[in-house]
Design a protein around this motif. Structure first.
Motif, mmCIF file in Angstrom:
data_model
loop_
_atom_site.group_PDB
_atom_site.id
_atom_site.type_symbol
_atom_site.label_atom_id
_atom_site.label_comp_id
_atom_site.label_asym_id
_atom_site.label_seq_id
_atom_site.Cartn_x
_atom_site.Cartn_y
_atom_site.Cartn_z
ATOM 1 N N GLY A 282 -0.626 2.978 9.139
ATOM 2 C CA GLY A 282 -0.262 3.708 10.150
ATOM 3 C C GLY A 282 0.713 2.866 10.923
ATOM 4 N N LEU A 283 1.098 3.144 12.152
ATOM 5 C CA LEU A 283 2.310 2.876 12.913
ATOM 6 C C LEU A 283 1.601 1.658 13.957
ATOM 7 N N VAL A 284 1.955 0.363 13.939
ATOM 8 C CA VAL A 284 1.463 -0.656 14.806
ATOM 9 C C VAL A 284 2.547 -1.370 15.254
ATOM 10 N N GLN A 285 2.222 -1.902 16.471
ATOM 11 C CA GLN A 285 3.558 -2.820 17.089
ATOM 12 C C GLN A 285 3.441 -4.081 16.754
ATOM 13 N N PRO A 286 4.553 -4.954 16.861
ATOM 14 C CA PRO A 286 4.412 -6.321 16.384
ATOM 15 C C PRO A 286 3.377 -7.121 16.925
ATOM 16 N N GLY A 287 2.500 -7.844 16.407
ATOM 17 C CA GLY A 287 1.449 -8.709 16.876
ATOM 18 C C GLY A 287 0.186 -7.721 16.970
ATOM 19 N N GLY A 288 0.272 -6.612 16.531
ATOM 20 C CA GLY A 288 -1.022 -5.778 16.299
ATOM 21 C C GLY A 288 -1.822 -6.073 15.295
ATOM 22 N N SER A 289 -2.822 -5.170 15.062
ATOM 23 C CA SER A 289 -3.815 -5.382 13.916
ATOM 24 C C SER A 289 -4.080 -4.050 13.362
ATOM 25 N N LEU A 290 -4.563 -3.965 12.121
ATOM 26 C CA LEU A 290 -4.912 -2.853 11.500
ATOM 27 C C LEU A 290 -5.772 -3.300 10.147
ATOM 28 N N ARG A 291 -6.774 -2.328 9.835
ATOM 29 C CA ARG A 291 -7.594 -2.560 8.706
ATOM 30 C C ARG A 291 -7.418 -1.593 7.851
ATOM 31 N N LEU A 292 -7.273 -1.978 6.702
ATOM 32 C CA LEU A 292 -7.062 -0.916 5.532
ATOM 33 C C LEU A 292 -8.471 -0.862 4.716
ATOM 34 N N SER A 293 -8.639 0.104 4.200
ATOM 35 C CA SER A 293 -9.731 0.093 3.317
ATOM 36 C C SER A 293 -9.586 0.582 1.858
ATOM 37 N N CYS A 294 -10.327 0.463 0.867
ATOM 38 C CA CYS A 294 -10.101 0.738 -0.532
ATOM 39 C C CYS A 294 -11.507 1.166 -0.957
ATOM 40 N N ALA A 295 -11.529 2.571 -1.097
ATOM 41 C CA ALA A 295 -12.927 3.037 -1.477
ATOM 42 C C ALA A 295 -12.677 3.201 -3.088
ATOM 43 N N ALA A 296 -13.696 2.624 -3.740
ATOM 44 C CA ALA A 296 -13.738 2.663 -5.374
ATOM 45 C C ALA A 296 -14.940 3.516 -5.845
ATOM 46 N N VAL B 234 -8.673 -5.736 -20.965
ATOM 47 C CA VAL B 234 -8.288 -5.713 -19.260
ATOM 48 C C VAL B 234 -7.441 -4.486 -19.040
ATOM 49 N N SER B 235 -8.136 -3.828 -17.977
ATOM 50 C CA SER B 235 -7.490 -2.540 -17.889
ATOM 51 C C SER B 235 -7.376 -2.595 -16.076
ATOM 52 N N VAL B 236 -6.026 -2.150 -15.832
ATOM 53 C CA VAL B 236 -5.747 -1.988 -14.285
ATOM 54 C C VAL B 236 -5.823 -0.501 -13.807
ATOM 55 N N ASP B 237 -6.291 -0.456 -12.556
ATOM 56 C CA ASP B 237 -6.233 0.778 -12.144
ATOM 57 C C ASP B 237 -5.780 0.634 -10.579
ATOM 58 N N TRP B 238 -4.831 1.657 -10.162
ATOM 59 C CA TRP B 238 -4.116 1.658 -8.889
ATOM 60 C C TRP B 238 -4.638 2.708 -7.848
ATOM 61 N N GLY B 239 -4.549 2.643 -6.716
ATOM 62 C CA GLY B 239 -4.402 3.747 -5.793
ATOM 63 C C GLY B 239 -3.240 4.366 -5.500
ATOM 64 N N GLN B 240 -3.248 5.032 -4.571
ATOM 65 C CA GLN B 240 -2.002 6.163 -4.151
ATOM 66 C C GLN B 240 -1.141 5.366 -3.411
ATOM 67 N N GLY B 241 -1.678 4.131 -2.335
ATOM 68 C CA GLY B 241 -0.848 3.529 -1.731
ATOM 69 C C GLY B 241 -1.115 3.977 -0.201
ATOM 70 N N THR B 242 -0.922 3.281 0.782
ATOM 71 C CA THR B 242 -0.929 3.693 2.306
ATOM 72 C C THR B 242 0.074 2.979 3.035
ATOM 73 N N GLN B 243 0.868 3.871 3.883
ATOM 74 C CA GLN B 243 1.926 3.184 4.556
ATOM 75 C C GLN B 243 1.610 2.453 5.722
ATOM 76 N N VAL B 244 2.344 1.030 5.803
ATOM 77 C CA VAL B 244 1.945 0.401 7.079
ATOM 78 C C VAL B 244 3.319 0.169 7.721
ATOM 79 N N THR B 245 3.496 0.598 9.025
ATOM 80 C CA THR B 245 4.573 0.275 9.428
ATOM 81 C C THR B 245 4.521 -0.546 10.771
ATOM 82 N N VAL B 246 5.337 -1.737 10.814
ATOM 83 C CA VAL B 246 5.182 -2.569 12.222
ATOM 84 C C VAL B 246 6.381 -2.465 12.983
ATOM 85 N N SER B 247 6.488 -1.856 14.180
ATOM 86 C CA SER B 247 7.765 -1.640 14.599
ATOM 87 C C SER B 247 7.581 -1.311 16.310
ATOM 88 N N SER B 248 8.276 -1.604 16.899
ATOM 89 C CA SER B 248 8.089 -1.562 18.421
ATOM 90 C C SER B 248 8.782 -0.211 18.839
#
Length: 119
Positions: free
Chosen positions: A10-24, A105-119
């Motif tokens: 999501g969108l967060v201001q500089p200095g802020g926090s976010l928690r990302l999750s990845c469900a497998a 060895v095999s690698v799987d990727w998620g679709q990605g999630t946008q993080v925007t840090v801006s005031s």
């Protein structure tokens, strides 16, 4: 194969926090490590943090002391707690799982999630 679904961006201001999750889901038992990568426009995808099956963690220098990678095995979910966010942390964040099947060895990727840090 492992299916990975990220959430929490999501969108967060500089200095802020976010928690990302990845469900497998899927072939969870074959996972040897999981990681968060990020890719900003015009840049290559880069490793942010990694956690092994034994719980050993590794961080990129740019996020050390600000980000924490963790996992909840009961929920088959990996997290990235991001604090003291900076505009340069703005990127699409991807979850990656690496699996070992026999000697392959095999690698799987998620679709990605946008993080925007801006005031």
């Amino acid at each position: 194969q492992v299916q990975l679904v990220e959430s929490g961006g999501g969108l967060v201001q500089p200095g802020g926090s976010l928690r990302l999750s990845c469900a497998a889901s899927g072939s969870i038992s074959s996972i040897i490590d999981m990681a968060w990568y990020r890719q900003a426009p015009g840049n290559q995808r880069e490793l942010v943090a990694l956690i092994t099956r034994s719980g050993t963690t590794t961080y990129a220098d740019a996020v050390k002391g600000r980000f924490t990678i963790s996992r909840d095995n009961a929920k088959n979910t990996m997290y990235l707690q991001m604090s003291s966010l900076k505009p340069e942390d703005t990127a699409v964040y991807y979850c990656r799982a690496r699996r070992l099947i026999g000697t392959t060895v095999s690698v799987d990727w998620g679709q990605g999630t946008q993080v925007t840090v801006s005031s």
